[in-house]
Enzyme design. Structure first.
Site, mmCIF file in Angstrom:
data_model
loop_
_atom_site.group_PDB
_atom_site.id
_atom_site.type_symbol
_atom_site.label_atom_id
_atom_site.label_comp_id
_atom_site.label_asym_id
_atom_site.label_seq_id
_atom_site.Cartn_x
_atom_site.Cartn_y
_atom_site.Cartn_z
ATOM 1 N N ASP A 109 0.871 -1.188 0.000
ATOM 2 C CA ASP A 109 0.000 0.000 0.000
ATOM 3 C C ASP A 109 0.899 1.226 0.000
ATOM 4 O OD1 ASP A 109 -1.712 2.112 0.542
ATOM 5 O OD2 ASP A 109 -2.756 1.103 2.191
ATOM 6 N N ASP B 183 -3.516 2.492 -5.377
ATOM 7 C CA ASP B 183 -2.215 2.437 -4.695
ATOM 8 C C ASP B 183 -2.004 1.153 -3.902
ATOM 9 O OD1 ASP B 183 -3.814 2.861 -2.461
ATOM 10 O OD2 ASP B 183 -2.342 4.164 -1.499
ATOM 11 N N GLU B 184 -2.724 0.094 -4.260
ATOM 12 C CA GLU B 184 -2.649 -1.142 -3.483
ATOM 13 C C GLU B 184 -2.597 -2.368 -4.375
ATOM 14 O OE1 GLU B 184 -5.556 -2.174 -0.365
ATOM 15 O OE2 GLU B 184 -5.660 -0.013 -0.052
HETATM 16 P P1 TTP Z 1 -5.364 5.020 0.973
HETATM 17 O O1 TTP Z 1 -4.304 4.025 0.650
HETATM 18 O O2 TTP Z 1 -6.512 4.592 1.821
HETATM 19 O O3 TTP Z 1 -4.744 6.287 1.698
HETATM 20 P P2 TTP Z 1 -3.341 6.983 1.488
HETATM 21 O O4 TTP Z 1 -2.498 6.258 0.486
HETATM 22 O O5 TTP Z 1 -3.587 8.413 1.194
HETATM 23 O O6 TTP Z 1 -2.718 6.911 2.927
HETATM 24 P P3 TTP Z 1 -2.031 5.664 3.668
HETATM 25 O O7 TTP Z 1 -0.633 6.123 3.956
HETATM 26 O O8 TTP Z 1 -2.850 5.522 4.910
HETATM 27 O O9 TTP Z 1 -2.094 4.491 2.773
HETATM 28 O O10 TTP Z 1 -5.992 5.616 -0.352
HETATM 29 C C1 TTP Z 1 -5.229 5.811 -1.545
HETATM 30 C C2 TTP Z 1 -5.637 7.105 -2.232
HETATM 31 O O11 TTP Z 1 -7.039 7.100 -2.486
HETATM 32 C C3 TTP Z 1 -5.391 8.331 -1.387
HETATM 33 O O12 TTP Z 1 -4.073 8.812 -1.529
HETATM 34 C C4 TTP Z 1 -6.414 9.299 -1.894
HETATM 35 C C5 TTP Z 1 -7.569 8.422 -2.325
HETATM 36 N N1 TTP Z 1 -8.637 8.457 -1.302
HETATM 37 C C6 TTP Z 1 -9.660 9.407 -1.440
HETATM 38 O O13 TTP Z 1 -9.698 10.156 -2.414
HETATM 39 N N2 TTP Z 1 -10.639 9.448 -0.481
HETATM 40 C C7 TTP Z 1 -10.644 8.629 0.616
HETATM 41 O O14 TTP Z 1 -11.548 8.717 1.469
HETATM 42 C C8 TTP Z 1 -9.567 7.662 0.753
HETATM 43 C C9 TTP Z 1 -9.524 6.743 1.959
HETATM 44 C C10 TTP Z 1 -8.603 7.624 -0.235
HETATM 45 MG MG MG Z 2 -2.170 4.175 0.592
#
Ligand code: TTP
Ligand code: MG
Length: 369
Positions: free
Chosen positions: A10, A110-111
Site C-alpha cells: 500500500d 495504490d494497493e
Molecule cells: P489510501 O491508501 O486509503 O490512503 P493513502 O495512500 O492516502 O494513505 P495511507 O498512507 O494511509 O495508505 O488511499 C489511496 C488514495 O485514495 C489516497 O491517496 C487518496 C484516495 N482516497 C480518497 O480520495 N478518499 C478517501 O476517502 C480515501 C480513503 C482515499
Molecule cells: Mg495508501
C-alpha cells in the site's frame, strides 16, 4: 500443507506523496489534496493528506474548511486532485510490483497483493527479504515509500500492512496469526463496518478474539450462515482467496448522491464531472477505450431511470465522456419532470487500446497496398 506467502503493498499517503514528488519543496509542509466540489472556494472534501498534515488531525474525507481550520497559521499547501498524474505514477509502480511477484492482483490505485510463495521458497524469512526488496525498488525507481504486510493470506496481509505506516513492514507468520489478530478490534476485519461493529458490540464482541470464541450457532442465527462463516473464519485468520489478476471489466461505473435533490443541469454536472474523472482514471491505467456511455438517475421518488448512447468509435477521451453524459442528462431533463436524488455514470463496450499493434497493422496494410 505449506503456507502461502502473500504481501499487500500500500503506497503511503499516495495522492499527497505524488504531489511531493512533483514538487519536492512542499515535502516538509502539511500537504492536503482536495476534491473541490466547486460550489464555493472552500467546499469539498479532503482526498488525502501527508503525514505532516495528519499530525494536525487532517485526514481523508473531512471537509476542506475543517482542514483549513486545523492548519491555520501553518504553511500548509492545499492542492486539487490530479487523477491523471496519480494514475500515471500508479501504473509505473504496479509494473514494478508485477515483476516482483509470482502472482499479482491490483486492488486499488495504490494497493496490490503479491503472491511470492514460490520465489520465497515457502520461507517467511525469505518473504521479509522480498518485501524489503519491493520497498527499495519502489523507492529507487519511483522515489515513493510504501507499507507492506506479509502474511499467509490476503486477509491478514491487508491488516498487517495497516499496522505500521508510513514506510512500514509487518510480517505475520502462520504461527503468529491468531495472537496478532486476537487483540484487534473487530472493525479491523474487512466486512465489519460501523453497523456490524455496533451489533457485535451489543453481543459483547469487541475484539477479534471475542469473535473467534463466540458461539457459532448464535452467530448464524444473527448474521445468517454465509456471513457467520466468513466472520468466524476471518477471526481465526483463515482466508483461502487466491491472488488473481483481475479479469477485464465489462463495464465501469460510479454513482453518487447529490448534495440536495435537483434538476439543475449545472449542479448535476458538477457531480457527474467528478464521476467521469474517476472512471477515466480507472480506464487510463488499463488502456481501455469505451464505446458506450450510460447514465442512471435515481429520482426523489426512488424510481430508477437509465439512458445510454453508443459512440461511432471507441475512445478513451475524458472530454467525450463528459460531453456525452451532459447530452444524456439534458435529454433526460427535457423528457421528465423528475428531480434527481442520485446520479450514476457508466461506460461499457470496451476495446482494448493497442496502439503499437494498430500502428503495426496499418503499416503492414500500407506495405501490401
Ligand atoms: P489510501 O491508501 O486509503 O490512503 P493513502 O495512500 O492516502 O494513505 P495511507 O498512507 O494511509 O495508505 O488511499 C489511496 C488514495 O485514495 C489516497 O491517496 C487518496 C484516495 N482516497 C480518497 O480520495 N478518499 C478517501 O476517502 C480515501 C480513503 C482515499
Ligand atoms: Mg495508501
Amino acid at each position: 500443507m505449506q503456507s502461502r506467502i502473500i504481501m499487500l503493498v500500500d503506497l503511503d499517503y499516495f495522492f499527497a506523496q505524488c504531489e511531493e514528488l512533483r514538487n519536492p519543496s512542499i515535502k516538509d509542509k502539511p500537504v492536503v489534496v482536495c476534491v473541490y466540489s466547486g460550489r464555493t472556494e472552500e467546499s469539498g472534501a479532503v482526498s488525502t493528506a501527508n503525514y505532516v498534515a495528519r499530525a494536525y488531525g487532517v485526514k481523508s474525507g473531512i471537509p476542506i474548511f475543517l482542514a483549513k481550520k486545523k492548519l491555520e497559521n501553518t504553511n500548509a499547501v492545499f492542492l486539487p486532485v490530479d487523477y491523471m498524474f496519480y494514475e500515471e505514477i500508479s501504473g509505473k509502480v504496479m509494473n514494478i510490483l508485477k515483476g516482483l511477484a509470482d502472482r499479482f492482483e491490483q486492488v486499488g490505485i495504490d494497493e496490490a497483493y503479491l503472491d511470492v510463495t514460490l520465489r520465497a521458497n515457502g520461507s517467511f524469512e525469505q518473504g521479509r527479504k522480498l518485501a524489503e526488496n519491493v520497498k527499495s525498488e519502489v523507492l529507487r525507481q519511483q522515489k515513493l515509500t510504501c507499507s507492506i504486510g506479509v502474511a499467509p493470506n490476503k486477509l491478514v496481509a491487508k491488516i498487517s500492512a495497516d499496522t505500521k505506516k508510513p514506510d512500514g513492514l509487518t510480517v505475520v507468520t502462520p504461527e503468529q496469526v491468531t495472537a496478532f489478530l486476537g487483540p484487534l478490534p473487530v472493525s479491523r476485519l474487512i466486512g465489519v463496518g460501523a453497523k456490524t461493529k455496533e451489533r457485535m458490540q451489543a453481543l459483547g464482541i469487541n475484539t477479534v478474539f471475542d469473535l473467534s470464541n463466540y458461539d457459532m450457532q448464535r452467530l448464524i442465527a444473527i448474521f445468517g450462515k454465509t456471513l457467520a462463516a466468513y466472520f468466524h473464519n476471518a477471526s481465526l485468520g483463515i482466508d483461502d482467496e487466491p491472488v488473481q489478476e483481475r479479469g477485464e471489466a465489462t463495464s465501469i461505473s460510479r454513482i453518487a448522491t447529490l448534495k440536495h435533490d435537483s434538476r439543475e443541469l449545472s449542479f448535476i454536472l458538477e457531480k457527474t464531472d467528478q464521476l467521469c474523472n474517476e472512471i477515466h482514471a480507472d480506464i487510463a491505467n488499463d488502456k481501455l477505450a469505451y464505446k458506450t456511455v450510460g447514465i442512471v438517475v435515481i429520482a426523489t421518488d426512488m424510481s430508477i431511470h437509465t439512458r445510454s448512447k453508443t459512440l461511432e468509435n471507441p475512445t478513451d477521451s475524458l472530454e467525450a465522456l463528459k460531453g456525452t453524459v451532459k447530452e444524456l442528462l439534458e435529454k433526460f431533463l427535457g423528457q421528465t419532470e423528475l428531480e434527481m436524488r442520485r446520479i450514476g455514470v457508466k461506460i461499457s463496450n470496451f476495446a482494448k487500446e493497442q496502439k503499437h499493434q494498430r500502428q503495426l497493422t496499418s503499416f503492414i496494410k500500407e506495405g501490401k497496398g
